[in-house]
Design a protein around this motif. Structure first.
Motif, short mmCIF file in Angstrom:
data_model
loop_
_atom_site.label_atom_id
_atom_site.label_comp_id
_atom_site.label_asym_id
_atom_site.label_seq_id
_atom_site.Cartn_x
_atom_site.Cartn_y
_atom_site.Cartn_z
N ASN A 30 33.31 44.69 27.13
CA ASN A 30 33.03 44.13 28.46
C ASN A 30 34.19 44.34 29.42
N GLY A 32 36.57 46.80 28.90
CA GLY A 32 37.10 48.14 28.83
C GLY A 32 38.07 48.41 27.70
N THR A 34 38.65 49.45 23.87
CA THR A 34 37.80 50.16 22.91
C THR A 34 38.46 50.35 21.54
N ARG B 86 25.96 40.94 38.04
CA ARG B 86 25.85 41.97 39.06
C ARG B 86 25.57 41.31 40.40
N ASN B 139 33.30 45.73 32.91
CA ASN B 139 33.09 47.15 32.64
C ASN B 139 31.72 47.58 33.18
N PRO B 140 31.69 48.43 34.19
CA PRO B 140 30.38 48.80 34.76
C PRO B 140 29.48 49.49 33.75
N ASP B 141 30.07 50.06 32.71
CA ASP B 141 29.26 50.75 31.71
C ASP B 141 28.83 49.84 30.57
N PHE B 142 29.33 48.62 30.55
CA PHE B 142 28.94 47.71 29.47
C PHE B 142 29.15 46.28 29.96
N SER B 143 28.10 45.74 30.54
CA SER B 143 28.16 44.38 31.06
C SER B 143 27.27 43.53 30.18
N SER B 144 27.86 42.80 29.28
CA SER B 144 27.06 42.10 28.29
C SER B 144 27.73 40.78 27.92
#
Lengths: 243, 243
Positions: A30, A32, A34, B86, B139-144
């Motif tokens: 969430n 960033g 990894t 969002r 993280n725009p690629d993983f918003s959870s």
């Protein structure tokens, strides 16, 4: 991002439940982060319970590396932070997540952040390996963060302060990787062992921890560690000549 | 705490699982938030699944009040914030958790922070009730983020920015007086001299400077200097025995 300030590795030390490893991965991604490292996960690795709990953060789990010891997991890291909820009787700097994040964004070299097992947290020997302690300021009457919550708060702070950090102070050499420091400590340990320094036997663990604390504190560079190893070799060589 | 700036109420809007309500309560209490309000919880209230998940934060659950609508739940609140991951197509100020917390600490009056249901988040009509939107930068690629994670991040920020929450940093001992450090350096110098470490002669000043730099860097305390002098004495003692 400047590669001198890489994102930290999240090191889960002896995690128990696969589900919590998965939730921690989700928390990381969430914000960033990894790079996950696992030290002696109780139920082995991979763990089928981790994937579903990761809710899509599979890339973090797939990339997770497993180590036998904290020392191995942090061997390439210049900065090791130990997260504890309560302060231990250890004389190391205690940082807030905010302060630790600021340091990670401004100090050259790879960082590792250690998180202990669900029940027991980090062992004293794990904390002893770290340069600093990170403590989330928490309700003194109710301190009950689970593993993934601790991870998400640290990850959030790292992400939050990333934009704020104004790095590039002088390009100081980073502290030596943990493995180099361990090598020096082992050399000194052996010499002190031979010199009869460690006694009585029941005091040995505490004495070694204290010594490790003193030698971990400086954050010596690789060059400095080499200098000190030269010093130790000289002192040992003398004995050989005389012996 | 100034009662003009009371802690915010955490308002869970149409939460689905009792377990998540319990986990949210636990998240809140870790950072000193105790006032939970529930709008139309799907499975009614009280919910037997909530207690075990709260891990001891029962007081929060016991004090939770239930309302039929968001409007009723926030009727006494001067400031209503809607959390969304969002941004919606709504023309309201969008704040970070940090900015929202700062506002809560400085704007007079009771605040409420709305959190939507697990799956769907807040409905547009819920958001419409709020003065501002709070969005966790993610993280725009993983918003959870799950419900309790969203709650804990907001609660953490509220606590962090309150200022009271800063941990009592351990009272670290100051570095040893310079004289003590000099004493240690002199002891080591003498040992290295005897060991033939300093050579060739023209390099001696530079070598001593380098060594002094390494030993000055840590800012060791008096206790740490004493430990190291003990180490040196042990190493030297060994030589005497052998010599």
């Amino acid at each position: 991002m400047n590669s001198s300030f890489p994102p930290p590795a999240i090191v889960l030390v002896r995690p128990q439940l696969g589900e919590n490893i998965g939730t921690a991965a989700r928390a990381m991604l969430n914000f960033g982060l990894t790079e996950m490292r696992l030290v002696a996960p109780r139920d082995g690795w991979p763990n089928p319970a981790a994937g579903p709990a990761a809710s899509g953060a599979d890339a973090v789990l797939d990339g997770a590396r497993v180590f036998d010891t904290v020392a191995e997991a942090t061997a390439d890291c210049a900065h090791v932070y130990a997260t504890t909820v309560r302060k231990r009787g250890v004389t190391k700097p205690v940082l807030t997540p905010e302060q630790a994040s600021a340091a990670i964004h401004t100090e050259v070299g790879k960082s590792a952040i250690l998180f202990g097992a669900e029940r027991s947290g980090l062992a004293t020997d794990d904390v002893a390996l770290a340069r600093s302690i990170v403590t989330v300021p928490i309700n003194p009457d109710f301190s009950s963060l689970n593993l993934a919550q601790a991870v998400i708060l640290i990850a959030y702070e790292w992400s939050r302060t990333r934009g704020l950090a104004s790095p590039t102070e002088t390009e100081l050499d980073p502290p030596a990787p943990q493995a180099e420091l361990e090598g020096m400590i082992a050399q000194l340990d052996a010499m002190l062992e031979a010199a009869g320094y460690f006694r009585p036997p029941e005091r040995i663990p505490a004495t070694k921890r204290a010594l490790r604390g003193v030698l971990t504190k400086p954050g010596w560079t690789s060059q400095e560690v080499r200098t000190l190893r030269g010093v130790l070799s000289a002192l040992k060589g003398r004995k050989r000549q005389r012996g």
